[in-house]
Design an enzyme around this catalytic site. Sequence first.
Site: not given
Ligand code: IPM
Ligand code: MG
Length: 367
Positions: A146, A197, A230, A254, A258
């Site tokens: 990032y 990785k 992976d 990140d 999810d």
């Molecule tokens: C998160 C989001 C952010 C990230 C985005 C909105 C920049 O996806 O906090 O998970 O990738 O960190």
């Molecule tokens: Mg995110």
Amino acid sequence: MRNEPYQILALGGDHIGPEVVAAALEVLRHVARQANIPIEIEEDLLGGASWDKHGTFCTDAVLEKARQADATLVGAVGGPKWDSIRIDGPITETDGLTRLRIELDVYNALRPSRAWDPILHRTPFRPEVVKGTDVMVIRENSGGIYYGEPRGRETLADGQERAFEISEYHTHEVERIARCAFEVAKRRRNKVASLDKSNVMESGKLWRETVARIGRDEYPDVELTHLLMDYALLAVTMNPQDFDVIVTSNLFGDLISDLTGAFAGSLGMLPSATLPGIVPIGETMRGGVYEPTHGTAPDISGKGIANPFGAILSVAMMFEYAFGRADLAQKIENAVEHVLRDGILPPDLGGNAMTKDVTQAVIAALI
Ligand code: IPM
Ligand code: MG
């Protein structure tokens, strides 16, 4: 008892952000009053709301208030109205929340997800696979790909464009996030899975060696496994109950947070805490940012039907990490489970309860 009030900064943000923050603040006030914890809450703007008033997504003044605060509660930021605003420069200029995270150096992002018995049917998993699942993703949140330098985009002599970023970690960055993961594991089931990785990335090799060393030298009693990223996605999906704490880099964290979010049945159920480190259980920690992980949901904003559980559970994390009161965090979690069991569900969980009804039900269940 503490006399000095905890200073809480509440930044509702945009669309449903202020709606869920209002709900979470009600729970915060209620639990603090019950437990005799003095708090003072100040509200301000972040994201599009800040842009509209000040021409920036996060003002210096808000940043300063967050620095001074014991804890900052954030709703959600962004929306179509501000999507097309183009500002040159790093992501810290274009995203108010990211600026807040970076300036506060909250590198330790805690993203828990658990399968709630009453809403297992809202998950895509068979109940026997997901039942009892309770994972904590620890995402390194201020380094890695990032922010690695250089990054950019250029036009080459042949007219092609080249766009690039760098995945970079320094030893101390991995050491400190590894310690956070081991410390959090000690509060839980004593297991850490570290994902990387290391088969293809240099930064992954450093990651693995460093986490292994910290585990061996400082936390020999915590069970540590290393998985390639992976394969980890497969393993977490097939056998979610096997996982406790998962620690990984910014980008991988990140992604996997999810995926693990699916265990909770709705994005609306997910809280988070992003902290400037970790302290032993029972101690207080200043300067953390607490927020539900969902977005601003412009399509339902203003209708009073946003799911407040993620924001309420973020307040639970505030009690645990900012105020050193894991017992009160547990109490809020129990109240949430109670309300789910009673079937008082917002539309994203298949019900038709309004935000305020869900919130009142949580408060009523806080015994
Ligand atoms: C998160 C989001 C952010 C990230 C985005 C909105 C920049 O996806 O906090 O998970 O990738 O960190
Ligand atoms: Mg995110």
